[in-house]
Scaffold this motif. Structure first.
Motif, short mmCIF file in Angstrom:
data_model
loop_
_atom_site.label_atom_id
_atom_site.label_comp_id
_atom_site.label_asym_id
_atom_site.label_seq_id
_atom_site.Cartn_x
_atom_site.Cartn_y
_atom_site.Cartn_z
N ALA A 129 -6.47 -8.95 -5.56
CA ALA A 129 -7.25 -8.36 -4.48
C ALA A 129 -6.77 -6.96 -4.12
O ALA A 129 -7.57 -6.02 -3.99
CB ALA A 129 -7.22 -9.26 -3.26
N THR A 130 -5.46 -6.79 -3.94
CA THR A 130 -4.95 -5.46 -3.59
C THR A 130 -5.13 -4.49 -4.75
O THR A 130 -5.37 -3.29 -4.52
CB THR A 130 -3.46 -5.52 -3.17
N GLY A 131 -5.04 -4.99 -5.97
CA GLY A 131 -5.30 -4.13 -7.12
C GLY A 131 -6.71 -3.59 -7.12
O GLY A 131 -6.94 -2.40 -7.38
N THR A 153 4.52 8.58 1.40
CA THR A 153 3.98 7.65 2.40
C THR A 153 5.01 7.38 3.48
O THR A 153 6.21 7.37 3.22
CB THR A 153 3.54 6.33 1.75
N LEU A 154 4.51 7.16 4.68
CA LEU A 154 5.34 6.83 5.83
C LEU A 154 4.81 5.56 6.48
O LEU A 154 3.72 5.56 7.06
CB LEU A 154 5.34 7.97 6.85
N ALA A 155 5.55 4.47 6.33
CA ALA A 155 5.26 3.23 7.06
C ALA A 155 6.26 3.12 8.20
O ALA A 155 7.43 3.47 8.04
CB ALA A 155 5.37 2.03 6.12
N PHE A 156 5.80 2.65 9.35
CA PHE A 156 6.70 2.60 10.51
C PHE A 156 6.48 1.32 11.30
O PHE A 156 5.41 0.71 11.26
CB PHE A 156 6.48 3.82 11.41
N TYR A 206 0.82 -1.22 0.00
CA TYR A 206 0.00 0.00 0.00
C TYR A 206 0.85 1.27 0.00
O TYR A 206 0.57 2.21 -0.76
CB TYR A 206 -0.98 -0.04 1.18
N GLY A 207 1.88 1.31 0.82
CA GLY A 207 2.75 2.49 0.81
C GLY A 207 3.41 2.71 -0.54
O GLY A 207 3.48 3.84 -1.03
N LYS A 208 3.86 1.63 -1.14
CA LYS A 208 4.52 1.72 -2.45
C LYS A 208 3.55 2.19 -3.53
O LYS A 208 3.86 3.10 -4.32
CB LYS A 208 5.11 0.36 -2.83
N ALA A 209 2.36 1.60 -3.57
CA ALA A 209 1.39 1.96 -4.60
C ALA A 209 0.92 3.41 -4.45
O ALA A 209 0.75 4.13 -5.45
CB ALA A 209 0.19 1.02 -4.54
#
Length: 308
Positions: free
Chosen positions: A291-293, A61-64, A50-53
């Protein structure tokens, strides 16, 4: 992509910033905080899918990693404390507000599984989050309270934790358990045949999603902190931001389908939507391309409508 750190209290929280193509640090961009599932880490679905897309779609985007887990600090390791987890979100917003290339009026939040429950909860009091997305969002406290679905499951668990804390007060080592079986063989031996358990093992314990920052360790005496937590408490009063909820229609024991509709029905948001991805299980919405698409086909326009 850039590794970053920001503070929660007196320790560092480790994150990954991802940038749009042709990023220009003299411009201002909308940003999205991406929260990982319980037992997960920033390198798994929250960051890598999700962060990448979303970064590829024009957002920063910030994932932590949650405090006390992964590469983040926090002295008590493998702790799952909802109060600290929710504070992580506020600290992430603090950090983004210090970056000159972030438009502080255009920050959103997305969470996957337990991270989705935490994201919704954090947004109720963190008004810098202008739009909220949950993907198979789960209410961790509800899941713990139901336990083995017996009437006194929560009480039995809390009594066991009380005994463990007494032992630790007298010098015993902290007890560490697992979130899920370490292999399909262990799962079968335990008689755990629900689709969510089967796919959890397949995602976390195989090269599909396995990562050293997600070691499948949970400190037992942290369960009492989550037992009374309700991720959706006061959503009917405080969750007013635009809200988009994603669930799959292959229903499993983790209850994200049920929790998604509960949150949708409770939220005070005037602009809210729920997307049921047909043929998708809980873990298909972690990393399954189809699914994520499908999920991102609605998530990206949602954030663009409310943040751009």
């Amino acid at each position: 992509m850039k590794a970053v750190k920001f503070k929660n209290r007196n320790w560092d929280v480790a994150g990954i910033l991802q940038f749009p193509k042709d990023f220009d640090e003299t411009k201002k961009y909308p940003a999205i905080v991406c929260a990982h599932p319980i037992s997960s880490c920033k390198e798994q679905t929250a960051g890598s899918i999700y962060g990448k897309a979303l970064a590829e779609s024009g957002f920063i985007t910030l994932a932590f990693d949650a405090s006390n887990q992964g590469e983040s600090g926090g002295e008590v390791r493998f702790l799952e404390d909802p109060a600290i987890r929710v504070e992580d979100f506020r600290c992430a917003a603090d950090y983004l507000a210090t970056l000159n290339f972030i438009d502080e009026e255009k920050i959103g939040v997305l969470g996957v599984c337990g991270g989705g429950g935490y994201a919704a909860n954090a947004a109720m009091t963190e008004r810098r989050f202008r739009a909220v997305v949950t993907v198979v969002g789960a209410n961790y406290g509800r899941l713990l309270r139901e336990g083995d679905f017996s009437a006194d499951a929560a009480i039995k668990t809390l009594e066991g934790i009380a005994r463990q804390r007494t032992a630790q007060a007298r010098g015993a080592e902290p007890a560490i358990t697992v979130y899920r079986p370490n292999s399909q063989e262990d799962r079968k031996a335990a008689g755990l045949n629900d689709i969510d358990i089967i796919e959890a093992v397949d995602y976390y314990q195989t090269p599909r999603g396995q990562h050293p920052n997600s070691p499948n360790h949970l400190r037992v005496d942290s369960l009492d902190k989550a037992m009374s937590f309700d991720a959706f408490h006061l959503a009917e009063l405080l969750l007013t931001q635009p809200l988009h909820i994603v669930v799959g229609d292959k229903v499993g024991a983790f209850g994200s389908y049920r929790d998604g509709f509960e949150l949708f029905n409770k939220a005070a948001s005037k602009q809210k939507s729920i997307q049921v991805v047909q043929g998708a299980s809980h873990y298909d919405l972690y990393d399954g391309a189809a699914a994520t698409g499908k999920a991102l086909e609605q998530i990206i326009p949602f954030f663009k409508e409310h943040l751009v």
